[in-house]
Design a protein around this motif. Sequence first.
Motif, PDB file in Angstrom:
ATOM      1  N   VAL A  37      27.320  25.005  63.496  1.00  0.00           N
ATOM      2  CA  VAL A  37      28.210  25.159  62.336  1.00  0.00           C
ATOM      3  C   VAL A  37      28.792  23.810  61.927  1.00  0.00           C
ATOM      4  O   VAL A  37      28.871  23.481  60.741  1.00  0.00           O
ATOM      5  CB  VAL A  37      29.322  26.181  62.645  1.00  0.00           C
ATOM      6  CG1 VAL A  37      30.365  26.190  61.536  1.00  0.00           C
ATOM      7  CG2 VAL A  37      28.724  27.578  62.821  1.00  0.00           C
ATOM      8  N   ALA A  38      29.177  23.004  62.913  1.00  0.00           N
ATOM      9  CA  ALA A  38      29.704  21.675  62.622  1.00  0.00           C
ATOM     10  C   ALA A  38      28.663  20.790  61.963  1.00  0.00           C
ATOM     11  O   ALA A  38      28.996  19.874  61.201  1.00  0.00           O
ATOM     12  CB  ALA A  38      30.216  21.024  63.912  1.00  0.00           C
ATOM     13  N   ALA A  39      27.387  21.062  62.227  1.00  0.00           N
ATOM     14  CA  ALA A  39      26.296  20.279  61.644  1.00  0.00           C
ATOM     15  C   ALA A  39      25.863  20.811  60.285  1.00  0.00           C
ATOM     16  O   ALA A  39      24.874  20.331  59.719  1.00  0.00           O
ATOM     17  CB  ALA A  39      25.102  20.268  62.595  1.00  0.00           C
ATOM     18  N   GLY A  40      26.583  21.802  59.770  1.00  0.00           N
ATOM     19  CA  GLY A  40      26.299  22.286  58.423  1.00  0.00           C
ATOM     20  C   GLY A  40      25.552  23.596  58.338  1.00  0.00           C
ATOM     21  O   GLY A  40      25.159  24.012  57.244  1.00  0.00           O
ATOM     22  N   PHE A  41      25.353  24.274  59.469  1.00  0.00           N
ATOM     23  CA  PHE A  41      24.657  25.552  59.444  1.00  0.00           C
ATOM     24  C   PHE A  41      25.629  26.691  59.134  1.00  0.00           C
ATOM     25  O   PHE A  41      26.771  26.683  59.582  1.00  0.00           O
ATOM     26  CB  PHE A  41      23.960  25.818  60.783  1.00  0.00           C
ATOM     27  CG  PHE A  41      22.681  25.051  60.945  1.00  0.00           C
ATOM     28  CD1 PHE A  41      21.462  25.642  60.653  1.00  0.00           C
ATOM     29  CD2 PHE A  41      22.697  23.727  61.362  1.00  0.00           C
ATOM     30  CE1 PHE A  41      20.282  24.932  60.783  1.00  0.00           C
ATOM     31  CE2 PHE A  41      21.520  23.011  61.494  1.00  0.00           C
ATOM     32  CZ  PHE A  41      20.308  23.610  61.202  1.00  0.00           C
ATOM     33  N   THR A  42      25.145  27.651  58.374  1.00  0.00           N
ATOM     34  CA  THR A  42      25.922  28.832  58.029  1.00  0.00           C
ATOM     35  C   THR A  42      25.513  29.978  58.944  1.00  0.00           C
ATOM     36  O   THR A  42      24.329  30.307  59.048  1.00  0.00           O
ATOM     37  CB  THR A  42      25.671  29.250  56.566  1.00  0.00           C
ATOM     38  OG1 THR A  42      26.100  28.208  55.698  1.00  0.00           O
ATOM     39  CG2 THR A  42      26.415  30.528  56.229  1.00  0.00           C
ATOM     40  N   ALA A  43      26.488  30.576  59.610  1.00  0.00           N
ATOM     41  CA  ALA A  43      26.200  31.718  60.477  1.00  0.00           C
ATOM     42  C   ALA A  43      25.874  32.919  59.607  1.00  0.00           C
ATOM     43  O   ALA A  43      26.611  33.264  58.684  1.00  0.00           O
ATOM     44  CB  ALA A  43      27.397  32.011  61.375  1.00  0.00           C
ATOM     45  N   LEU A  44      24.748  33.564  59.894  1.00  0.00           N
ATOM     46  CA  LEU A  44      24.267  34.691  59.093  1.00  0.00           C
ATOM     47  C   LEU A  44      24.049  35.900  59.983  1.00  0.00           C
ATOM     48  O   LEU A  44      23.442  35.795  61.057  1.00  0.00           O
ATOM     49  CB  LEU A  44      22.940  34.312  58.424  1.00  0.00           C
ATOM     50  CG  LEU A  44      22.225  35.397  57.629  1.00  0.00           C
ATOM     51  CD1 LEU A  44      22.990  35.713  56.343  1.00  0.00           C
ATOM     52  CD2 LEU A  44      20.795  34.979  57.309  1.00  0.00           C
ATOM     53  N   VAL A  45      24.529  37.056  59.552  1.00  0.00           N
ATOM     54  CA  VAL A  45      24.285  38.301  60.257  1.00  0.00           C
ATOM     55  C   VAL A  45      23.465  39.202  59.330  1.00  0.00           C
ATOM     56  O   VAL A  45      23.731  39.277  58.128  1.00  0.00           O
ATOM     57  CB  VAL A  45      25.606  38.978  60.674  1.00  0.00           C
ATOM     58  CG1 VAL A  45      26.454  39.361  59.482  1.00  0.00           C
ATOM     59  CG2 VAL A  45      25.331  40.185  61.558  1.00  0.00           C
ATOM     60  N   LEU A  46      22.436  39.853  59.875  1.00  0.00           N
ATOM     61  CA  LEU A  46      21.544  40.660  59.048  1.00  0.00           C
ATOM     62  C   LEU A  46      21.985  42.107  58.914  1.00  0.00           C
ATOM     63  O   LEU A  46      21.603  42.795  57.973  1.00  0.00           O
ATOM     64  CB  LEU A  46      20.127  40.616  59.637  1.00  0.00           C
ATOM     65  CG  LEU A  46      19.440  39.251  59.622  1.00  0.00           C
ATOM     66  CD1 LEU A  46      18.070  39.344  60.284  1.00  0.00           C
ATOM     67  CD2 LEU A  46      19.308  38.726  58.193  1.00  0.00           C
ATOM     68  N   GLY A  47      22.768  42.593  59.831  1.00  0.00           N
ATOM     69  CA  GLY A  47      23.181  43.991  59.764  1.00  0.00           C
ATOM     70  C   GLY A  47      23.760  44.436  61.089  1.00  0.00           C
ATOM     71  O   GLY A  47      24.030  43.617  61.967  1.00  0.00           O
ATOM     72  N   PRO A  48      23.944  45.738  61.251  1.00  0.00           N
ATOM     73  CA  PRO A  48      24.624  46.248  62.447  1.00  0.00           C
ATOM     74  C   PRO A  48      23.755  46.317  63.696  1.00  0.00           C
ATOM     75  O   PRO A  48      24.280  46.534  64.788  1.00  0.00           O
ATOM     76  CB  PRO A  48      25.047  47.662  62.013  1.00  0.00           C
ATOM     77  CG  PRO A  48      23.992  48.078  61.021  1.00  0.00           C
ATOM     78  CD  PRO A  48      23.646  46.812  60.283  1.00  0.00           C
ATOM     79  N   ARG A  49      22.434  46.138  63.543  1.00  0.00           N
ATOM     80  CA  ARG A  49      21.552  46.258  64.708  1.00  0.00           C
ATOM     81  C   ARG A  49      21.092  44.886  65.182  1.00  0.00           C
ATOM     82  O   ARG A  49      20.880  43.973  64.383  1.00  0.00           O
ATOM     83  CB  ARG A  49      20.333  47.125  64.363  1.00  0.00           C
ATOM     84  CG  ARG A  49      20.686  48.590  64.112  1.00  0.00           C
ATOM     85  CD  ARG A  49      19.482  49.373  63.606  1.00  0.00           C
ATOM     86  NE  ARG A  49      19.006  48.866  62.323  1.00  0.00           N
ATOM     87  CZ  ARG A  49      19.589  49.156  61.149  1.00  0.00           C
ATOM     88  NH1 ARG A  49      20.660  49.932  61.110  1.00  0.00           N
ATOM     89  NH2 ARG A  49      19.085  48.667  60.034  1.00  0.00           N
TER      90      ARG A  49
ATOM     91  N   LYS B 205      20.848  25.895  55.482  1.00  0.00           N
ATOM     92  CA  LYS B 205      20.730  25.885  56.940  1.00  0.00           C
ATOM     93  C   LYS B 205      21.386  27.146  57.483  1.00  0.00           C
ATOM     94  O   LYS B 205      22.577  27.368  57.285  1.00  0.00           O
ATOM     95  CB  LYS B 205      21.406  24.641  57.538  1.00  0.00           C
ATOM     96  CG  LYS B 205      20.769  23.329  57.114  1.00  0.00           C
ATOM     97  CD  LYS B 205      21.426  22.150  57.820  1.00  0.00           C
ATOM     98  CE  LYS B 205      20.723  20.843  57.512  1.00  0.00           C
ATOM     99  NZ  LYS B 205      21.286  19.705  58.287  1.00  0.00           N
ATOM    100  N   LEU B 206      20.596  27.962  58.171  1.00  0.00           N
ATOM    101  CA  LEU B 206      21.073  29.260  58.623  1.00  0.00           C
ATOM    102  C   LEU B 206      21.003  29.380  60.141  1.00  0.00           C
ATOM    103  O   LEU B 206      19.990  29.053  60.762  1.00  0.00           O
ATOM    104  CB  LEU B 206      20.239  30.375  57.997  1.00  0.00           C
ATOM    105  CG  LEU B 206      20.247  30.446  56.470  1.00  0.00           C
ATOM    106  CD1 LEU B 206      19.298  31.542  55.992  1.00  0.00           C
ATOM    107  CD2 LEU B 206      21.654  30.683  55.941  1.00  0.00           C
ATOM    108  N   LEU B 207      22.068  29.875  60.721  1.00  0.00           N
ATOM    109  CA  LEU B 207      22.157  30.167  62.147  1.00  0.00           C
ATOM    110  C   LEU B 207      22.239  31.676  62.293  1.00  0.00           C
ATOM    111  O   LEU B 207      23.216  32.291  61.850  1.00  0.00           O
ATOM    112  CB  LEU B 207      23.405  29.506  62.752  1.00  0.00           C
ATOM    113  CG  LEU B 207      23.879  30.019  64.111  1.00  0.00           C
ATOM    114  CD1 LEU B 207      22.881  29.658  65.199  1.00  0.00           C
ATOM    115  CD2 LEU B 207      25.268  29.451  64.437  1.00  0.00           C
TER     116      LEU B 207
END
Length: 242
Positions: free
Chosen positions: A206-218, A166-168
């Motif tokens: 996040v509390a529901a199990g999602f992982t915060a994801l960042v793709l890069g600097p832009r 699960k991705l945020l």
Amino acid sequence: MPRLYLDQPLATGSEFDLPEQAARHVQVLRLQPGDALGLFNGQGGEYLATVLEMGKRHVKVAITSHLAEERESPLAMTLVQALSATERMDYTVQKATELGYSEIHIVQSAFCGYKLAADRVEKRVAHWAAVAAAAAEQCGRTRVPLIRPPQRFDQWLASAPAADLKLLLSPIGAVGLDALPGKAESVQILVGPEGGFSADEEAAAVAAGFTALVLGPRLFRTETVAPVVGALLQARYGDFRR
């Protein structure tokens, strides 16, 4: 060979007039009796058909055979997309279909700048379904993504189905792609509106199990995120690995 999506039962040996919109498409292509075309209804595989009659207001076809062809990814991707303006939503649905998403859930989040009146929901969902069907025709898919009607983000989150991953998507995400697990068969991707999800919405995810994801600097526009993430996940877990 042209491919058409028909929302109706299909069977080898059957003869019938194409629905009005499909018939008009065949007429625009100037197909003639004896010409071949492909048909599919999202139930698996596709059918080979032949044009029998070309009338001013009808096109009659005959299904000659069925091909047990599947072009779906082993990775089941569900896109949870915050509602955006008409053109952006159309682009998101089109590209998500091409990238192999199996479901598209529309949510109304705190910072959505576009509102959809209750009396327009059914019409817009039908429009998005048509966009997805057209994209499936073009890209060769034999199944069309399921599109869920818009609902509030908190309501969706409270009943979110299970998934391996699960991705945020967040510009302040805690991890990058390298931190994701080595295997996954199903994934949910939360994509916010132009203003992103609110701090409370991100915390709830996040509390529901999602992982915060960042793709890069832009930063990406909201309609760009789904195809970018879809391509990356297909390359890591899906059918881009072939």
